[in-house]
Design a protein around this motif. Structure first.
Motif, PDB file in Angstrom:
ATOM      1  N   LEU A 195      25.494  67.030  -5.639  1.00 20.82           N
ATOM      2  CA  LEU A 195      26.509  66.684  -4.650  1.00 20.82           C
ATOM      3  C   LEU A 195      27.719  66.040  -5.319  1.00 20.82           C
ATOM      4  CD1 LEU A 195      27.357  66.546  -1.714  1.00 20.82           C
ATOM      5  CD2 LEU A 195      26.059  64.412  -1.488  1.00 20.82           C
ATOM      6  N   ALA A 196      27.474  65.182  -6.315  1.00 18.48           N
ATOM      7  CA  ALA A 196      28.587  64.559  -7.036  1.00 18.48           C
ATOM      8  C   ALA A 196      29.459  65.625  -7.693  1.00 18.48           C
ATOM      9  CB  ALA A 196      28.050  63.587  -8.082  1.00 18.48           C
ATOM     10  N   LYS A 197      28.826  66.582  -8.327  1.00 19.96           N
ATOM     11  CA  LYS A 197      29.591  67.649  -8.988  1.00 19.96           C
ATOM     12  C   LYS A 197      30.371  68.463  -7.958  1.00 19.96           C
ATOM     13  CE  LYS A 197      29.300  71.534 -12.197  1.00 19.96           C
ATOM     14  NZ  LYS A 197      30.489  71.029 -12.945  1.00 19.96           N
ATOM     15  N   LYS A 198      29.731  68.771  -6.826  1.00 19.93           N
ATOM     16  CA  LYS A 198      30.415  69.547  -5.789  1.00 19.93           C
ATOM     17  C   LYS A 198      31.653  68.820  -5.276  1.00 19.93           C
ATOM     18  CE  LYS A 198      29.735  71.573  -1.198  1.00 19.93           C
ATOM     19  NZ  LYS A 198      28.760  71.781  -0.083  1.00 19.93           N
ATOM     20  N   LEU A 199      31.538  67.511  -5.029  1.00 24.46           N
ATOM     21  CA  LEU A 199      32.668  66.741  -4.516  1.00 24.46           C
ATOM     22  C   LEU A 199      33.849  66.778  -5.480  1.00 24.46           C
ATOM     23  CD1 LEU A 199      30.956  63.555  -3.021  1.00 24.46           C
ATOM     24  CD2 LEU A 199      31.985  65.454  -1.768  1.00 24.46           C
ATOM     25  N   LEU A 200      33.583  66.583  -6.768  1.00 30.93           N
ATOM     26  CA  LEU A 200      34.667  66.586  -7.742  1.00 30.93           C
ATOM     27  C   LEU A 200      35.239  67.987  -7.934  1.00 30.93           C
ATOM     28  CD1 LEU A 200      33.519  63.700  -8.324  1.00 30.93           C
ATOM     29  CD2 LEU A 200      34.287  64.037 -10.680  1.00 30.93           C
ATOM     30  N   GLU A 201      34.383  68.990  -7.940  1.00 35.69           N
ATOM     31  CA  GLU A 201      34.860  70.363  -8.132  1.00 35.69           C
ATOM     32  C   GLU A 201      35.793  70.795  -7.002  1.00 35.69           C
ATOM     33  OE1 GLU A 201      34.700  72.511 -10.490  1.00 35.69           O
ATOM     34  OE2 GLU A 201      33.060  71.933 -11.803  1.00 35.69           O
ATOM     35  N   VAL A 202      35.435  70.518  -5.756  1.00 33.64           N
ATOM     36  CA  VAL A 202      36.252  70.987  -4.637  1.00 33.64           C
ATOM     37  C   VAL A 202      37.552  70.208  -4.519  1.00 33.64           C
ATOM     38  CG1 VAL A 202      34.254  71.815  -3.351  1.00 33.64           C
ATOM     39  CG2 VAL A 202      35.112  69.504  -2.918  1.00 33.64           C
ATOM     40  N   ASN A 203      37.600  69.015  -5.126  1.00 32.71           N
ATOM     41  CA  ASN A 203      38.803  68.192  -5.000  1.00 32.71           C
ATOM     42  C   ASN A 203      39.698  68.200  -6.238  1.00 32.71           C
ATOM     43  OD1 ASN A 203      38.859  66.710  -2.332  1.00 32.71           O
ATOM     44  ND2 ASN A 203      36.772  66.257  -2.963  1.00 32.71           N
ATOM     45  N   LYS A 204      39.248  68.789  -7.332  1.00 33.23           N
ATOM     46  CA  LYS A 204      39.994  68.654  -8.587  1.00 33.23           C
ATOM     47  C   LYS A 204      41.356  69.342  -8.559  1.00 33.23           C
ATOM     48  CE  LYS A 204      37.956  72.636 -11.025  1.00 33.23           C
ATOM     49  NZ  LYS A 204      37.081  73.047 -12.148  1.00 33.23           N
ATOM     50  N   SER A 205      41.538  70.320  -7.703  1.00 27.53           N
ATOM     51  CA  SER A 205      42.807  71.053  -7.692  1.00 27.53           C
ATOM     52  C   SER A 205      43.724  70.659  -6.549  1.00 27.53           C
ATOM     53  CB  SER A 205      42.538  72.566  -7.641  1.00 27.53           C
ATOM     54  OG  SER A 205      41.873  72.994  -8.809  1.00 27.53           O
ATOM     55  N   ARG A 206      43.355  69.615  -5.796  1.00 25.54           N
ATOM     56  CA  ARG A 206      44.225  69.177  -4.705  1.00 25.54           C
ATOM     57  C   ARG A 206      44.469  67.678  -4.803  1.00 25.54           C
ATOM     58  NH1 ARG A 206      39.802  70.955  -0.197  1.00 25.54           N
ATOM     59  NH2 ARG A 206      38.279  69.268  -0.469  1.00 25.54           N
ATOM     60  N   PRO A 207      45.674  67.235  -4.502  1.00 25.67           N
ATOM     61  CA  PRO A 207      46.009  65.819  -4.681  1.00 25.67           C
ATOM     62  C   PRO A 207      45.346  64.894  -3.681  1.00 25.67           C
ATOM     63  CG  PRO A 207      47.855  67.016  -3.730  1.00 25.67           C
ATOM     64  CD  PRO A 207      46.840  68.042  -4.106  1.00 25.67           C
ATOM     65  N   ALA A 208      45.036  65.387  -2.472  1.00 25.61           N
ATOM     66  CA  ALA A 208      44.414  64.544  -1.450  1.00 25.61           C
ATOM     67  C   ALA A 208      42.918  64.825  -1.406  1.00 25.61           C
ATOM     68  CB  ALA A 208      45.040  64.811  -0.085  1.00 25.61           C
ATOM     69  N   ARG A 209      42.110  63.810  -1.697  1.00 25.89           N
ATOM     70  CA  ARG A 209      40.660  63.996  -1.666  1.00 25.89           C
ATOM     71  C   ARG A 209      40.167  64.206  -0.238  1.00 25.89           C
ATOM     72  NH1 ARG A 209      40.646  59.230  -5.197  1.00 25.89           N
ATOM     73  NH2 ARG A 209      40.532  59.975  -7.348  1.00 25.89           N
ATOM     74  N   ILE A 210      39.256  65.139  -0.085  1.00 28.61           N
ATOM     75  CA  ILE A 210      38.641  65.404   1.210  1.00 28.61           C
ATOM     76  C   ILE A 210      37.141  65.509   1.000  1.00 28.61           C
ATOM     77  CG2 ILE A 210      38.493  66.955   3.194  1.00 28.61           C
ATOM     78  CD1 ILE A 210      41.307  67.953   2.461  1.00 28.61           C
ATOM     79  N   THR A 211      36.387  64.629   1.652  1.00 27.83           N
ATOM     80  CA  THR A 211      34.929  64.694   1.568  1.00 27.83           C
ATOM     81  C   THR A 211      34.304  65.045   2.912  1.00 27.83           C
ATOM     82  OG1 THR A 211      34.716  62.325   2.013  1.00 27.83           O
ATOM     83  CG2 THR A 211      34.888  63.001  -0.297  1.00 27.83           C
TER      84      THR A 211
END
Length: 281
Positions: A195-211
């Motif tokens: 889950l940690a990897k998924k969160l960082l992967e989906v957010n790495k290319s966008r400036p606003a974090r979304i969980t």
């Protein structure tokens, strides 16, 4: 707050701006590097390593930087007005004929041989966004201290690299456990790392974090920064308390209804809960 996703994105932008062209200006504004001049050398690549940045330069050198709590690198076309902070906050300036990169408020800046990079990043655990990611090894490191709280264990970069305070709180919410839960009580350690990897992967290319999967302002995060406001899932006020060893405490957010396990009383640290936002209209 710079975490692994922010550092990954910064490395990508620095690489695009600087790699492949000789430097025409180099200004490193820390005493130990004040006489260093890298002009004429080419930046071969810029790579992230957890929360660290490694700018590799022709001739076997690496400029290592860390963003800390509020550092940043800003990039603009060479010749444009500088932006990102006042002059006294600049710690590094690297420029090619086309682009200029300026490092503001960098708490760590070192120049070392590329062959010696392990002296600054060798202590790190598997990088969640790196080519060395190894989930079983990350789990092994986490479980090495079973009495440690999950909140502290995932922030320890020697266990797994890239998680900061935002993802710590969000990760624990999604796992439905409090950050004070002992590592030994973690039901599925591999699920945590996945889950940690998924969160960082989906957010790495966008400036606003979304969980939360909801991009609307105020709805992007489950609990981080939302003390005193209703939980998006159940409506219970989100709580805040400091967590960590004395002198290195970090604010931790959690929902007392959605997350099970031990919890620190918010009043124990003297940190007040933020009031809920005033109703609009």
């Amino acid at each position: 707050m710079p975490e692994g996703d922010t550092v990954w994105r910064t490395a990508r932008d620095l690489h695009r701006a600087l790699a492949g062209e000789p430097l025409v200006r180099c200004d490193l504004r820390v005493p130990k590097l004040a006489t260093v001049d890298l002009r004429g050398r080419t930046v071969t690549e810029v790579v992230p390593c957890g929360k660290h940045l490694l700018a590799r330069v022709e001739g076997g050198l690496t400029l290592h930087s860390h963003l800390g709590m509020d550092g940043s690198w800003r990039i603009h076309a060479t010749g444009e007005r500088q932006r990102g902070g006042p002059q006294h906050q600049i710690r590094a300036l690297l420029a090619t004929a086309s682009h200029t990169a300026i490092g503001y408020r960098l708490p760590a800046l070192d120049l070392l041989r590329t062959a010696d990079e392990a002296t600054v990043v060798g202590h790190l655990g598997p990088d969640l966004l790196g080519p060395d990611w190894d989930a079983p090894e990350a789990v092994r490191r986490l479980l090495a201290d079973p009495a440690r709280t999950i909140g502290e264990a995932v922030l320890d970069q020697s266990n797994l690299a890239g998680i900061g305070n935002v993802y710590k709180s969000e990760l624990c919410f999604l796992l439905r456990i409090t950050p004070w839960t002992p590592v030994a009580d973690l039901p599925d350690p591999l699920r945590l790392t996945a889950l940690a990897k998924k969160l960082l992967e989906v957010n790495k290319s966008r400036p606003a974090r979304i969980t939360t999967a909801d991009p609307r302002p105020g709805r992007q995060l489950w609990v981080y920064g939302r003390a005193g406001r209703p939980c998006h899932r159940c409506g219970t006020p989100v709580r805040i308390a400091d967590q960590g060893p004395a002198g290195r405490e970090r604010p931790t957010y959690w929902c007392p209804a959605c997350q099970s396990g031990p919890a620190e009383a918010p009043s124990a640290t003297g940190r007040p809960m933020a009031p809920p936002p005033a109703p609009s209209g």
